[in-house]
Design a protein around this motif. Structure first.
Motif, mmCIF file in Angstrom:
data_model
loop_
_atom_site.group_PDB
_atom_site.id
_atom_site.type_symbol
_atom_site.label_atom_id
_atom_site.label_comp_id
_atom_site.label_asym_id
_atom_site.label_seq_id
_atom_site.Cartn_x
_atom_site.Cartn_y
_atom_site.Cartn_z
ATOM 1 N N UNK A 92 49.364 41.813 50.181
ATOM 2 C CA UNK A 92 48.668 41.339 51.383
ATOM 3 C C UNK A 92 49.265 40.079 51.998
ATOM 4 N N UNK A 93 50.519 39.767 51.690
ATOM 5 C CA UNK A 93 51.223 38.682 52.375
ATOM 6 C C UNK A 93 50.892 37.289 51.908
ATOM 7 N N UNK A 94 50.361 37.140 50.708
ATOM 8 C CA UNK A 94 49.897 35.825 50.263
ATOM 9 C C UNK A 94 51.042 34.840 50.052
ATOM 10 N N UNK A 130 46.036 34.092 41.429
ATOM 11 C CA UNK A 130 45.114 33.242 42.164
ATOM 12 C C UNK A 130 45.896 32.221 42.995
ATOM 13 N N UNK A 131 45.239 31.733 44.035
ATOM 14 C CA UNK A 131 45.904 30.957 45.071
ATOM 15 C C UNK A 131 46.612 29.724 44.514
ATOM 16 N N UNK A 141 40.794 44.327 47.281
ATOM 17 C CA UNK A 141 39.794 43.390 46.751
ATOM 18 C C UNK A 141 40.319 42.694 45.502
ATOM 19 N N UNK A 142 41.066 43.416 44.666
ATOM 20 C CA UNK A 142 41.636 42.806 43.462
ATOM 21 C C UNK A 142 42.794 41.871 43.798
ATOM 22 N N UNK A 143 43.564 42.178 44.837
ATOM 23 C CA UNK A 143 44.602 41.257 45.289
ATOM 24 C C UNK A 143 44.003 39.916 45.703
ATOM 25 N N UNK A 144 42.857 39.960 46.356
ATOM 26 C CA UNK A 144 42.273 38.762 46.950
ATOM 27 C C UNK A 144 41.321 38.026 46.015
ATOM 28 N N UNK A 145 40.944 38.650 44.900
ATOM 29 C CA UNK A 145 39.994 38.037 43.981
ATOM 30 C C UNK A 145 40.551 36.747 43.380
ATOM 31 N N UNK A 146 39.699 35.744 43.257
ATOM 32 C CA UNK A 146 40.060 34.489 42.605
ATOM 33 C C UNK A 146 39.495 34.409 41.184
ATOM 34 N N UNK A 147 39.059 35.554 40.664
ATOM 35 C CA UNK A 147 38.493 35.602 39.315
ATOM 36 C C UNK A 147 39.511 36.046 38.272
ATOM 37 N N UNK A 148 40.644 36.576 38.708
ATOM 38 C CA UNK A 148 41.636 37.103 37.766
ATOM 39 C C UNK A 148 42.988 37.180 38.455
ATOM 40 N N UNK A 149 44.005 37.577 37.685
ATOM 41 C CA UNK A 149 45.373 37.723 38.209
ATOM 42 C C UNK A 149 45.864 39.155 38.033
ATOM 43 N N UNK A 150 45.016 40.122 38.280
ATOM 44 C CA UNK A 150 45.388 41.507 38.004
ATOM 45 C C UNK A 150 46.399 42.068 38.998
ATOM 46 N N UNK A 151 46.131 41.895 40.278
ATOM 47 C CA UNK A 151 46.990 42.483 41.311
ATOM 48 C C UNK A 151 47.856 41.425 41.983
ATOM 49 N N UNK A 152 47.255 40.309 42.346
ATOM 50 C CA UNK A 152 47.978 39.117 42.804
ATOM 51 C C UNK A 152 47.463 37.929 42.011
#
Length: 251
Positions: free
Chosen positions: A46-48, A16-17, A3-14
Motif C-alpha cells: 500500500x505504498x507505505x 508498523x510505522x 487491513x493487515x498491511x495497515x494494522x499497528x498491532x503486528x508486523x504480518x503483512x507490513x
C-alpha cells in the motif's frame, strides 16, 4: 490483506510505522545520500515506504499485484509523485534509469531461484549504471526453522486474513531440505461450508554464498550485508545492497 498491511498491532503483512520510518531514514541517508532520486519499489504493497521517500524529495514507481493495496497507495498524500502499477513483477517489464530498486520484507524469498534471478536481471537493466539494488532477505536459519513449526488450528469467529466470515484455519509447515525450501499450507473452512480452501506459501532459503552467487549472475557487485538498520536488529531478516556493474558478465 490490506487491513493487515495497515494494522499497528503486528508486523504480518507490513511493518508498523515506527519501524518503516527507520528503514526509510536508512534508505534516504545510507543508500541515496539524501540526493533526490528515482526509485522502483517492487512489491510496494500500500505504498507505505514509497510515500515517505517521496516526502523526502524522491520520485517513485511502485508495482504490486494486490488491487486493494494499489488503490490505497493511490490515495496517499504524495501519490502525485508516484506511479503505482497493478502488475505481476515476475513478468513485468521495468523501465530504465532508476537510481534505486528495492524489494523488501523477504519478498525475493517467495520465488524459486530461477525466478529470483530473472527478477534481478531485469532490475539490473532498470538501473542506471552505478545504481543500487536493496533486497531485504530472510536469514537461512529462519527459513529452516519455519519449516519445523508444529501444525496449529484456530477458530476465527470474527474473520481474519483468509476470510471475513467466521472460519477455521489449519496451518501446516514442512521443510524440504534438498531444495532449501520451507512450505506453509493454509486450510480454511468457512462456517456453513463443507469444502476447504487451500493456500500454499513457499520460502526459499539461501546461505551467504547463495545470495552472493545470485547477485553475481545478475550482474551486480558483491552484496554488502546490513544487519542493523535503525535501532532494532531483526534476527529473521537482513538487508543486502549492491551496485549495478557497468560491464555485464561475460563481456
Amino acid at each position: 490483506m490490506l487491513a493487515n498491511h495497515l494494522s499497528q498491532d503486528h508486523d504480518w503483512a507490513s511493518r508498523r510505522i515506527a519501524r518503516i520510518d527507520e528503514h526509510v531514514a536508512w534508505l534516504h541517508d545510507a543508500c541515496l545520500a539524501r540526493r533526490p532520486s528515482r526509485i522502483l519499489d517492487l512489491g510496494c504493497g500500500p505504498g507505505l515506504y514509497l510515500d515517505r521517500l517521496v516526502a523526502l524529495g524522491h520520485r517513485g514507481v511502485g508495482i504490486d499485484f494486490s488491487p486493494a493495496s494499489i488503490a490505497y497507495a493511490r490515495t496517499l498524500p504524495h501519490a502525485a509523485a508516484c506511479d503505482y502499477r497493478l502488475a505481476d513483477l515476475t513478468v513485468s517489464a521495468f523501465e530504465t534509469g532508476f537510481d534505486l530498486v528495492m524489494m523488501l520484507f523477504g519478498e525475493i524469498n517467495v520465488f524459486p531461484p530461477e525466478t529470483a534471478l530473472s527478477i534481478l536481471q531485469r532490475v539490473r537493466a532498470a538501473l542506471r549504471p552505478g545504481g543500487m539494488v536493496v533486497l531485504e532477505v530472510h536469514d537461512h536459519d529462519y527459513v529452516e526453522a519455519s519449516g519445523q513449526v508444529a501444525a496449529t488450528w484456530t477458530r476465527n469467529p470474527d474473520g481474519g486474513l483468509f476470510s471475513a466470515a467466521s472460519h477455521i484455519l489449519l496451518v501446516e509447515n514442512a521443510g524440504l531440505a534438498e531444495a532449501k525450501v520451507a512450505a506453509t499450507d493454509f486450510w480454511v473452512q468457512e462456517e456453513g461450508h463443507a469444502e476447504w480452501a487451500h493456500y500454499r506459501s513457499l520460502t526459499q532459503a539461501y546461505g551467504d554464498d547463495g545470495y552472493a552467487a545470485l547477485f553475481s549472475m545478475a550482474g551486480f557487485s558483491e552484496p554488502v550485508r546490513e544487519t542493523h538498520v535503525g535501532h532494532i536488529a531483526d534476527p529473521d531478516f537482513f538487508m543486502l545492497r549492491a551496485c549495478r556493474e557497468i560491464v555485464a558478465p561475460g563481456t
